[in-house]
Design a protein around this motif. Structure first.
Motif, PDB file in Angstrom:
ATOM      1  N   SER A 119      -8.078  -4.612  55.748  1.00 30.12           N
ATOM      2  CA  SER A 119      -9.432  -3.992  54.662  1.00 30.12           C
ATOM      3  C   SER A 119      -9.620  -2.849  55.473  1.00 30.12           C
ATOM      4  O   SER A 119      -9.373  -2.235  56.355  1.00 30.12           O
ATOM      5  CB  SER A 119     -10.666  -5.033  54.801  1.00 30.12           C
ATOM      6  N   LEU A 124     -11.488  -7.712  45.044  1.00 30.81           N
ATOM      7  CA  LEU A 124     -10.970  -8.824  45.867  1.00 30.81           C
ATOM      8  C   LEU A 124     -12.122 -10.087  46.492  1.00 30.81           C
ATOM      9  O   LEU A 124     -12.584 -11.372  46.410  1.00 30.81           O
ATOM     10  CB  LEU A 124     -11.165  -8.538  47.434  1.00 30.81           C
ATOM     11  N   TYR A 170      -9.241 -11.831  54.788  1.00 32.22           N
ATOM     12  CA  TYR A 170      -7.777 -11.820  54.427  1.00 32.22           C
ATOM     13  C   TYR A 170      -7.709 -10.128  55.193  1.00 32.22           C
ATOM     14  O   TYR A 170      -8.553 -10.308  55.991  1.00 32.22           O
ATOM     15  CB  TYR A 170      -8.577 -11.163  52.858  1.00 32.22           C
ATOM     16  N   TYR A 215      -7.742  -4.352  46.512  1.00 34.19           N
ATOM     17  CA  TYR A 215      -7.116  -5.384  45.446  1.00 34.19           C
ATOM     18  C   TYR A 215      -7.802  -5.286  43.755  1.00 34.19           C
ATOM     19  O   TYR A 215      -8.612  -5.258  43.518  1.00 34.19           O
ATOM     20  CB  TYR A 215      -7.753  -6.980  45.432  1.00 34.19           C
ATOM     21  N   THR A 259      -4.941 -16.862  54.290  1.00 35.77           N
ATOM     22  CA  THR A 259      -5.175 -16.007  54.245  1.00 35.77           C
ATOM     23  C   THR A 259      -4.656 -14.707  53.466  1.00 35.77           C
ATOM     24  O   THR A 259      -3.771 -14.381  53.278  1.00 35.77           O
ATOM     25  CB  THR A 259      -4.592 -14.852  56.249  1.00 35.77           C
ATOM     26  N   LEU A 260      -5.397 -13.724  52.691  1.00 33.14           N
ATOM     27  CA  LEU A 260      -4.844 -13.281  51.744  1.00 33.14           C
ATOM     28  C   LEU A 260      -4.564 -11.678  52.293  1.00 33.14           C
ATOM     29  O   LEU A 260      -5.253 -11.257  53.528  1.00 33.14           O
ATOM     30  CB  LEU A 260      -6.401 -12.741  50.390  1.00 33.14           C
ATOM     31  N   VAL A 262      -5.629  -4.888  51.641  1.00 33.33           N
ATOM     32  CA  VAL A 262      -5.937  -6.148  50.628  1.00 33.33           C
ATOM     33  C   VAL A 262      -7.545  -5.905  49.998  1.00 33.33           C
ATOM     34  O   VAL A 262      -7.998  -6.315  48.941  1.00 33.33           O
ATOM     35  CB  VAL A 262      -6.234  -7.596  51.407  1.00 33.33           C
ATOM     36  N   ASN A 263      -8.807  -4.859  50.325  1.00 30.99           N
ATOM     37  CA  ASN A 263      -9.811  -4.987  49.963  1.00 30.99           C
ATOM     38  C   ASN A 263      -9.699  -3.670  48.437  1.00 30.99           C
ATOM     39  O   ASN A 263     -10.607  -3.765  47.765  1.00 30.99           O
ATOM     40  CB  ASN A 263     -11.159  -4.741  50.961  1.00 30.99           C
TER      41      ASN A 263
END
Ligand code: SAH
Ligand code: SF4
Ligand code: F3S
Length: 465
Positions: free
Chosen positions: A250, A229, A247, A217, A208-209, A214-215
């Motif tokens: 977001s 991502l 992930y 990234y 799990t990123l 996280v998006n």
């Protein structure tokens, strides 16, 4: 000499990841993990500041530790550290209110932990460690902590977290994260790839990123330029042995075509997405500075569903944001009914010191927040139960993670993070198997292996939940 370390982790998965890295940092200094604080030479509370209740927990835990430390300090002593987001936000205040604390450090400076321990130890030896005057490090260092962390020493489980992005530049008006975690930072692709390879080599089958956003990234790419991502997910999906990729968390505003297409193309990328919307009313979203409308959110969901029809969603909601009217709350309920969530988290708005919304008027009375939360949670619980019930009768791939409560049973997760238990040989731990879901139980779903077990004729099972 072997010393014992106890880490208590509050808050989000990023804190879980950080706690693991703290243990990795301290392993070369001889610290081994303990099950509880009683015997520990070092206790670290890795704290969360997101809501008032979360932040208060640190002081009650310190109260519980006080007699333990007093008893131990007659002998070889116990060191107490407060880490994480409360430490970042209220470092000096913690030192003042809780003189038993030896060290306070934030989420971006814990790579300096060995130096801090040396300093605290020197203070003790010299007798200059006065109560309330411990080691404080709440810097946002120019160097990224990731460049100073050792390679993981402990083997991960079947599933593992991997932080790829930290911090946040969005400044939603209710949220402390931009202040406690600092500015947005993406780790370079090579560093992420190397850590992913190591985790898989040590046995992880699902990664799990992690990132606060996280998006968002945008890590430095191997050949120059940056990868988002979606591109990163494509590269990681090629790792042999990696079965699943997820992930979190977001932001709806940062969903690009490359990410949607990754969901269309990569079987490793699970069709389940946590995509917080917070509110179903445009005025509230604007006051929250979420930078997207309700309609934008609908469109993002539609794009994912068009790319991957079996995609399911979870979300976060805040009720009772300053000025939220009955009609605006009703719009949130309407959006929930319209989208249909497989799972969700919902919270009463909590005034956080230093955030713009904390000073907004009018604040919503506690009783109104409580009533709205109850209404929303009851709707979300109904949707979750309906989603689980819809899965009964279907055959889903389950990644078996560990032994179950009963002999011969394994427990794992469906693509939608549903806990599933089934009778299966222990050798299937760490593998993805076809499982027919047969009945919903209170906290998980009962399944039956839908593929043959080597050397066994019948696969039917009668285990009870
Ligand atoms: N980065 C993520 C979420 C971070 S915090 C995002 O952008 O969605 C996790 C959740 O806690 C948020 O989604 C929000 O629902 C909730 N939360 C954050 N601050 C809060 C506050 N002051 N009061 C109540 N809930 C809050
Ligand atoms: Fe907080 Fe908003 Fe950043 Fe999420 S996007 S971490 S809610 S400021
Ligand atoms: Fe809490 Fe910090 Fe995570 S405030 S939710 S531990 S980023």
């Amino acid at each position: 000499m072997s010393k014992r370390l106890f880490i208590k982790t509050y808050g989000c998965q990023m804190n879980v990841y950080d706690s693991g890295r703290m243990a990795d940092l301290l392993a070369p200094l001889g610290y081994r993990l303990a099950d509880g604080p009683e015997e520990a030479d070092m206790v670290i509370l890795n704290t969360c500041h997101i809501r008032e209740k979360a932040a208060e927990k640190v002081y009650s835990e310190l109260g519980r530790l006080r007699p333990l430390k007093a008893a131990r300090d007659a002998g070889d002593g116990m060191m107490i550290a407060v880490a994480g987001c409360v430490a970042q936000a209220e470092g000096a205040e913690i030192m003042r209110r809780a003189p038993i604390v030896d060290m306070v450090f934030g989420p971006q400076s814990y790579h300096r932990l060995p130096e801090m321990i040396a300093q605290a130890t020197r203070q003790r030896a010299a007798g200059t460690a006065a109560p309330g005057r411990g080691v404080l490090d709440t810097d946002f260092p120019a160097e990224a902590k990731f460049d100073f962390l050792p390679e993981a020493s402990a083997a991960p489980g079947v599933t593992a977290f991997l932080s790829i992005q930290e911090g946040c530049d969005k400044f939603c008006t209710f949220c402390v994260v931009p202040y406690t975690r600092g500015a947005e930072y993406s780790r370079p692709v090579d560093a992420v790839h190397a850590e992913a390879r190591r985790l898989v080599a040590m046995g992880a089958r699902e990664l799990t990123l992690l990132g606060q956003n996280v998006n968002a990234y945008h890590g430095a790419a191997p050949g120059g330029g940056e990868w988002g991502l979606g591109r990163l997910a494509r590269a990681l999906a090629e790792l042999p042995g990696l079965e699943r990729l997820r992930y979190t968390t977001s932001h709806p505003g940062d969903v690009d075509d490359a990410l949607v297409e990754a969901h269309r193309d990569l079987p490793q990328l699970m069709p389940f997405l946590h995509l917080p919307v917070q509110s179903g009313a445009d005025r509230v979203l604007a006051a929250m500075n979420r930078r997207h409308s309700v309609d934008d959110y609908r469109r993002v969901i539609d794009r994912f569903r068009a790319a991957r029809p079996d995609m399911a969603f979870s979300s976060d909601f805040i009720v009772g944001f300053p000025g939220e009217t009955d009609a605006e709350f009703a719009a949130t309920l309407a959006l929930v009914r319209e989208i249909g969530f497989a799972q969700a988290f919902s919270f009463k708005y909590s005034q956080r010191p230093g955030t713009p919304a904390a000073a907004s008027e009018p604040q919503v009375p506690e009783a109104v927040k409580a009533a709205r939360l109850e209404a929303l949670q009851s709707l979300l619980a109904t949707q979750q139960a309906a989603f689980n019930q819809d899965c009964v009768g279907r055959v889903l791939p389950v990644l078996f993670e560990r032994e179950g409560r009963y002999p011969g049973q394994l427990v794992g997760r469906s693509p939608y993070l549903q806990g599933v238990h089934a009778t299966a040989p222990a050798t299937m731990r760490g593998t993805v198997r076809k499982v027919r879901l047969v009945a919903c139980r209170r906290n998980s779903i009962l399944g039956e292996l839908a593929e043959p077990v080597a050397g066994v004729g019948a696969v039917a099972e009668k285990a009870s939940a």
